[in-house]
Design a protein around this motif. Structure first.
Motif, PDB file in Angstrom:
ATOM      1  N   TYR A 191      -3.828 -41.832  16.386  1.00 57.58           N
ATOM      2  CA  TYR A 191      -4.205 -43.219  16.124  1.00 57.58           C
ATOM      3  C   TYR A 191      -5.721 -43.298  15.927  1.00 57.58           C
ATOM      4  O   TYR A 191      -6.486 -42.712  16.703  1.00 57.58           O
ATOM      5  N   VAL A 192      -6.130 -44.027  14.906  1.00 55.33           N
ATOM      6  CA  VAL A 192      -7.554 -44.181  14.588  1.00 55.33           C
ATOM      7  C   VAL A 192      -7.848 -45.669  14.461  1.00 55.33           C
ATOM      8  O   VAL A 192      -7.144 -46.399  13.742  1.00 55.33           O
ATOM      9  N   GLN A 218      -0.626 -44.361   7.777  1.00 52.31           N
ATOM     10  CA  GLN A 218      -0.005 -45.676   7.717  1.00 52.31           C
ATOM     11  C   GLN A 218      -0.956 -46.705   8.328  1.00 52.31           C
ATOM     12  O   GLN A 218      -1.608 -46.417   9.344  1.00 52.31           O
ATOM     13  N   LYS A 219      -1.012 -47.878   7.726  1.00 54.78           N
ATOM     14  CA  LYS A 219      -1.900 -48.926   8.221  1.00 54.78           C
ATOM     15  C   LYS A 219      -1.240 -49.656   9.389  1.00 54.78           C
ATOM     16  O   LYS A 219      -0.033 -49.891   9.375  1.00 54.78           O
ATOM     17  N   SER A 220      -2.067 -50.031  10.364  1.00 51.78           N
ATOM     18  CA  SER A 220      -1.679 -50.738  11.586  1.00 51.78           C
ATOM     19  C   SER A 220      -0.944 -49.800  12.542  1.00 51.78           C
ATOM     20  O   SER A 220      -0.579 -48.676  12.172  1.00 51.78           O
ATOM     21  N   PHE A 221      -0.774 -50.264  13.764  1.00 47.41           N
ATOM     22  CA  PHE A 221      -0.078 -49.480  14.788  1.00 47.41           C
ATOM     23  C   PHE A 221       1.401 -49.869  14.794  1.00 47.41           C
ATOM     24  O   PHE A 221       1.745 -51.014  14.551  1.00 47.41           O
ATOM     25  N   PRO A 222       2.300 -48.932  15.111  1.00 50.41           N
ATOM     26  CA  PRO A 222       3.726 -49.264  15.162  1.00 50.41           C
ATOM     27  C   PRO A 222       4.054 -50.120  16.392  1.00 50.41           C
ATOM     28  O   PRO A 222       3.302 -50.144  17.369  1.00 50.41           O
ATOM     29  N   LEU A 282       1.457 -34.246  13.220  1.00 47.41           N
ATOM     30  CA  LEU A 282       1.736 -35.617  13.649  1.00 47.41           C
ATOM     31  C   LEU A 282       1.308 -36.615  12.575  1.00 47.41           C
ATOM     32  O   LEU A 282       0.340 -36.378  11.842  1.00 47.41           O
ATOM     33  N   PRO A 283       2.010 -37.768  12.473  1.00 45.07           N
ATOM     34  CA  PRO A 283       1.583 -38.818  11.534  1.00 45.07           C
ATOM     35  C   PRO A 283       0.313 -39.504  12.033  1.00 45.07           C
ATOM     36  O   PRO A 283      -0.025 -39.423  13.220  1.00 45.07           O
ATOM     37  N   ILE A 284      -0.363 -40.177  11.119  1.00 48.80           N
ATOM     38  CA  ILE A 284      -1.609 -40.885  11.455  1.00 48.80           C
ATOM     39  C   ILE A 284      -1.397 -42.377  11.231  1.00 48.80           C
ATOM     40  O   ILE A 284      -0.911 -42.793  10.171  1.00 48.80           O
ATOM     41  N   PHE A 285      -1.778 -43.177  12.239  1.00 48.13           N
ATOM     42  CA  PHE A 285      -1.762 -44.628  12.120  1.00 48.13           C
ATOM     43  C   PHE A 285      -3.212 -45.123  12.238  1.00 48.13           C
ATOM     44  O   PHE A 285      -3.946 -44.700  13.142  1.00 48.13           O
ATOM     45  N   VAL A 286      -3.599 -46.013  11.325  1.00 47.01           N
ATOM     46  CA  VAL A 286      -4.983 -46.488  11.277  1.00 47.01           C
ATOM     47  C   VAL A 286      -5.001 -48.007  11.308  1.00 47.01           C
ATOM     48  O   VAL A 286      -4.251 -48.656  10.561  1.00 47.01           O
ATOM     49  N   PHE A 287      -5.840 -48.548  12.175  1.00 49.20           N
ATOM     50  CA  PHE A 287      -6.088 -49.996  12.174  1.00 49.20           C
ATOM     51  C   PHE A 287      -7.586 -50.224  12.127  1.00 49.20           C
ATOM     52  O   PHE A 287      -8.329 -49.693  12.956  1.00 49.20           O
TER      53      PHE A 287
END
Length: 403
Positions: A368-369, A356-360, A331-336
């Motif tokens: 999600y982190v 990727q930075k921020s949430f989609p 799975l991809p990782i999204f970080v904010f």
């Protein structure tokens, strides 16, 4: 990260050794013990000794410079080597933390007062000319460093914590007066209590002997004048910029109580020592409690006394957990990160994790982190997406995965 943090620990250990040895040489063994005791029971000192930041090195450099300045004044500014050391320490302090310019401005001011005093006492002699020359050279150096500081400020992108330089910014006053409390944590209130008890029951107390009073005035000047200069012209305050002054605070406080106990009765020292240790330990508990509460509320306290790095700061653990999950699930990782570029992004970049930075805008199957758990909870609930948290909210960073 641990290797980098070990450097801060090393600088802190060197500060302790240097502070004790120099204090013992100048004030005696008992006074040196109290000075180092004040230094070691600072929660802020312990906290920043574990961080990969320059504050522990700043404390070491200030300790070196303060005692070099003290020896230089005793020697009537005759030692060329120590004069050069004074300049080198000034440059290093500026390169380390540009806001040290306020402390260096205080040092220049005291140098100028020494010149005025020498000029009044003995007009035109060799010593007066020597101090005048030192003043000129150090003033040129400080002007150059001030220009460097203002240039850095002009290059600084907008930041709510560092921008906006104001003349006589009155809201600074409250925060500036709170600096000694931040330096000493709950010990400050206990020390005030002991001080007023001694003042009430013992009328004849010697705060500082006559031979030490001029030196204490210099130390107090090095401690308070930076706050005055900051008030005259400074950015929105971030209290940790004054952390390098903790050794100066420790010397003044240690000498004050040493002379009080010496003139009254050293039996009071045991009570003072036990009370200080209790306040120190309670300071750790209070810091842990506030850190957990801040993490549960997804808030970051900017208070120096309630710092978030000491307890439950878990970017390394969160990064490794997300990395392992990505390897297992693909799975991809999204970080904010509320800290912007300064936070967990460093860890993801260091471990070369794809993210990727921020949430989609639209929910997708992903990891999600974030440290803003309230925002993440709202993001999931608004999109009616079931999720699972893998790290308790009492820690700063959480990892979310789809159910």
């Amino acid at each position: 990260p641990y290797l980098l943090r070990s450097l801060s620990g090393l600088f802190s250990l060197l500060s302790i050794v240097l502070l004790y040895r120099k204090s013992r040489k100048n004030y005696g063994k008992d006074a040196a013990y109290l000075i180092v005791f004040v230094f070691l029971t600072s929660v802020i000192f312990i906290d920043f000794s574990m961080q990969a930041r320059g504050y522990s090195l700043g404390m070491l450099l200030v300790t070196l410079q303060v005692f070099t300045f003290h020896e230089l004044r005793k020697d009537l500014y005759k030692n060329i080597g120590k004069i050069c050391q004074l300049g080198v320490y000034s440059i290093l302090l500026m390169l380390l933390l540009p806001t040290n310019i306020y402390y260096l401005g205080a040092l220049s001011f005291i140098l100028f007062i020494d010149f005025i005093q020498a000029f009044r006492d003995s007009l035109g002699n060799v010593n007066t000319k020597r101090i005048f020359l030192i003043n000129i050279l150090h003033s040129i150096l400080i002007l150059g460093l001030t220009g460097y500081y203002l240039w850095l400020q002009s290059m600084q992108p907008p930041n709510i914590y560092l921008d906006s330089f104001d003349l006589f910014h009155w809201p600074h006053l409250y925060q500036l007066f709170s600096i000694p409390y931040h330096f000493s944590h709950f010990r400050f209130l206990f020390w005030l209590l002991i001080f007023f008890i001694l003042l009430f029951f013992h009328k004849r107390m010697q705060f500082f002997p006559k031979g030490q009073q001029a030196e204490i005035l210099v130390l107090v000047g090095l401690l308070l004048l930076p706050l005055v200069f900051f008030f005259i012209h400074g950015p929105i305050i971030v209290q940790r910029i004054f952390i390098p002054l903790i050794p100066v605070f420790s010397i003044v406080t240690g000498l004050l109580f040493y002379n009080l106990f010496k003139s009254v009765n050293f039996r009071w020292f045991r009570l003072w020592q036990i009370g200080t240790i209790v306040c120190f330990l309670y300071g750790f508990f209070d810091t842990w409690k506030d850190t957990v509460e801040d993490n549960l509320r997804s808030e970051t306290s900017m208070s120096l006394r309630h710092h978030y790095y000491m307890f439950n700061y878990n970017p390394l653990e969160a990064t490794k957990l997300a990395m392992d999950l990505q390897q297992k699930t693909g799975l991809p990782i999204f970080v904010f990160d509320d800290f912007g570029e300064r936070g967990i992004y460093f860890y993801f970049d260091a471990y070369r994790v794809k993210y990727q930075k921020s949430f989609p805008d639209k929910p997708i199957q992903a990891i999600y982190v974030t440290n803003n758990k309230r925002m993440a909870d709202d993001w999931y609930s608004q999109r009616m997406v079931p999720f699972r948290k893998l790290i308790p909210d009492k820690y700063m960073y959480s990892v979310y995965v789809p159910e």
